[in-house]
Design an enzyme around this catalytic site. Structure first.
Site, PDB file in Angstrom:
ATOM      1  N   HIS A 252      33.760  38.869  47.079  1.00 19.71           N
ATOM      2  CA  HIS A 252      34.814  38.193  47.853  1.00 19.71           C
ATOM      3  C   HIS A 252      34.342  36.905  48.522  1.00 19.71           C
ATOM      4  O   HIS A 252      35.128  36.220  49.160  1.00 19.71           O
ATOM      5  CB  HIS A 252      35.380  39.137  48.917  1.00 19.71           C
ATOM      6  CG  HIS A 252      35.987  40.356  48.314  1.00 19.71           C
ATOM      7  ND1 HIS A 252      37.281  40.391  47.839  1.00 19.71           N
ATOM      8  CD2 HIS A 252      35.455  41.565  48.043  1.00 19.71           C
ATOM      9  CE1 HIS A 252      37.533  41.585  47.334  1.00 19.71           C
ATOM     10  NE2 HIS A 252      36.436  42.313  47.446  1.00 19.71           N
TER      11      HIS A 252
ATOM     12  N   LYS B  32      38.112  37.516  40.830  1.00 19.76           N
ATOM     13  CA  LYS B  32      38.764  37.266  42.118  1.00 19.76           C
ATOM     14  C   LYS B  32      38.958  35.749  42.286  1.00 19.76           C
ATOM     15  O   LYS B  32      39.853  35.209  41.654  1.00 19.76           O
ATOM     16  CB  LYS B  32      37.975  37.943  43.226  1.00 19.76           C
ATOM     17  CG  LYS B  32      38.189  39.466  43.109  1.00 19.76           C
ATOM     18  CD  LYS B  32      37.261  40.343  43.850  1.00 19.76           C
ATOM     19  CE  LYS B  32      37.646  41.801  43.564  1.00 19.76           C
ATOM     20  NZ  LYS B  32      36.542  42.735  43.709  1.00 19.76           N
TER      21      LYS B  32
ATOM     22  N   SER C 188      35.016  44.101  51.554  1.00 17.68           N
ATOM     23  CA  SER C 188      36.245  43.963  50.775  1.00 17.68           C
ATOM     24  C   SER C 188      37.501  44.437  51.495  1.00 17.68           C
ATOM     25  O   SER C 188      38.581  43.926  51.240  1.00 17.68           O
ATOM     26  CB  SER C 188      36.093  44.698  49.450  1.00 17.68           C
ATOM     27  OG  SER C 188      35.735  46.049  49.655  1.00 17.68           O
TER      28      SER C 188
HETATM   29  C1  LIG Z   1      36.253  44.063  43.133  1.00 16.66           C
HETATM   30  C2  LIG Z   1      34.882  44.416  43.567  1.00 16.66           C
HETATM   31  C3  LIG Z   1      33.925  44.865  42.651  1.00 16.66           C
HETATM   32  C4  LIG Z   1      34.271  45.171  41.235  1.00 16.66           C
HETATM   33  O1  LIG Z   1      34.421  44.012  40.496  1.00 16.66           O
HETATM   34  P1  LIG Z   1      35.285  44.080  39.153  1.00 16.66           P
HETATM   35  O2  LIG Z   1      34.889  42.857  38.405  1.00 16.66           O
HETATM   36  O3  LIG Z   1      36.712  44.081  39.573  1.00 16.66           O
HETATM   37  O4  LIG Z   1      34.889  45.342  38.462  1.00 16.66           O
HETATM   38  C5  LIG Z   1      32.638  45.081  43.089  1.00 16.66           C
HETATM   39  N1  LIG Z   1      32.313  44.888  44.382  1.00 16.66           N
HETATM   40  C6  LIG Z   1      33.203  44.470  45.291  1.00 16.66           C
HETATM   41  C7  LIG Z   1      32.781  44.273  46.704  1.00 16.66           C
HETATM   42  C8  LIG Z   1      34.514  44.244  44.910  1.00 16.66           C
HETATM   43  O5  LIG Z   1      35.404  43.890  45.810  1.00 16.66           O
END
Ligand SMILES: *Cc1c(COP(=O)(O)O)cnc(C)c1O
Length: 384
Positions: A206, A238, A178
């Protein structure tokens, strides 16, 4: 008891340029945003495909709110599992090529719930040292023997796996890291895990939507089946532009999560209209290949431009294109200088990233234009 001690700890954090604050967004999530009353060109959201404010998704959300109301009302196991939740789960299973999928309210909860439903004190969890905080927290909470391996280093993982005496072993990795944007070496990780009879879980927050021919993420990108990669987690906040998360895998995995994942059982289901909106988002992710093509071309343009400016990029083929700065003060100063030029890019500092590796985390979206990327490059040239 007073809060004096906390207040002085906050002061220390401020002095080290590590203090966090929020800026108030007064527009939808899109390239041109309004923040604290001022207009900016933003390069820091995870809305990779430009779907967070897509009219068809907004309209599906409104229509479902008219039909189903706003609140989920109860846990999925009580009376909170609505028609749209069920349909979305079936569509996500088909999308990922897995027998079943289960919706969670968000990715943090999906990770906590899944790892803790599968592991206990007699078990072991193997994690890449750059894994997302929610995976690290999930592993610590499970009470399983916790081992970190060197970043994306299959030899380091193999060494640890070959020594374990645990009842069950789980290898956990981000699919796309990330804060760095690089892709996990999943074919090799799955191979060595299968060889040592360990499960593999990938958090593809991602990668889903961005990688693979139909956007099904790193599993599709590498062609990894459910047998090779048994636990696939993706998020919906995302690239999908909505909210929530899912885990996809075998019938036994999903039934086990429904029985034992506490973050699934002891929480209210996501609003049904979010599930309905996500169904439309999923269709766009699968069919609008041009969004991934546009991203690829913007990524290339940005990387070429940075090379010409002599900026130090990371080895990333994904929309996450961090510019490594190092020092937290300097990263904050560059972020502020960019803001003065009308560009909104947040500095990412420890403890989110390792000490001495503060960076400007630039993220690109299919909704950016070439002209906007060139504007970013010009501004970077002026503040570097
Ligand atoms: C954003 C993210 C999460 C958390 O997801 P949310 O739905 O925002 O709680 C988990 N793992 C990774 C790698 C992330 O980038």
């Amino acid at each position: 008891m007073s809060f004096d001690q906390l207040a002085s700890e906050l002061q220390v954090r401020k002095a080290a340029s590590l203090y966090r604050g929020r800026k108030v967004l007064q527009s939808p999530q899109q390239p041109e945003v309004v923040v604290d009353g001022k207009a900016y060109l933003a390069f820091c959201s995870n809305d990779y495909l430009g779907l967070a404010n897509h009219p068809a998704i907004v309209s599906a959300f409104k229509q479902a709110a008219d039909e189903y109301g706003v609140g989920g009302g109860a846990s999925s196991l009580v009376s909170g599992h609505s028609f749209h939740h069920h349909a979305l789960e079936e569509e996500l299973a088909a999308f990922t090529g897995r027998p079943r999928a289960l919706l969670f309210s968000n990715g943090y909860m999906a990770n906590l719930g899944t790892v803790n439903a599968l592991l206990g004190k007699q078990d072991a969890v193997f994690q890449d040292r750059l894994n997302h905080a929610s995976l690290l927290d999930a592993g610590l909470l499970s009470g399983a023997r916790f081992q970190r391996y060197l970043h994306n280093d299959v030899d380091s993982l193999t060494q640890r796996l070959s020594k374990t005496q645990a009842r069950r072993s789980l290898v956990v990795t981000d699919g796309v890291f990330s804060m760095d944007g690089d892709i996990a070496d999943l074919p090799a990780i799955c191979d060595v895990a299968n060889h040592h009879k360990a499960w593999v879980m990938v958090d593809d927050a991602h990668g889903i939507g961005c990688l693979g021919k139909t956007g099904a993420g790193c599993a599709e990108h590498f062609g990894l089946s459910e047998q090779q990669l048994p636990i696939l987690m993706g998020t919906l906040g995302k690239a999908f532009g909505t909210s929530g998360a899912f885990v996809a895998g075998s019938d036994v995995l999903i039934e086990t999560l429904i029985q034992h994942a506490r973050t699934y059982i002891y929480t209210t289901s996501m609003p049904p209209a979010v599930a309905a909106a996500t169904r439309v988002s999923l269709k766009l992710v699968q069919t609008e290949q041009w969004r991934r093509e546009q991203l690829t071309s913007l990524i290339q343009r940005f990387r070429r431009g940075c090379e010409q400016l002599g900026l130090s990029l990371m080895d990333s083929p994904t929309p996450i294109q961090p510019i490594m700065i190092g020092n937290a003060d300097k990263a904050m100063a560059m972020s502020a200088a960019l803001r003065d030029k009308g560009l909104f890019i947040t500095a990412i500092r420890p403890p989110t990233v390792p000490h001495g590796s503060a960076r400007l985390r630039v993220t690109l979206s299919a909704s950016h234009t070439e002209v906007q990327v060139d504007r970013l490059l010009d501004a970077l040239d002026q503040v570097k």
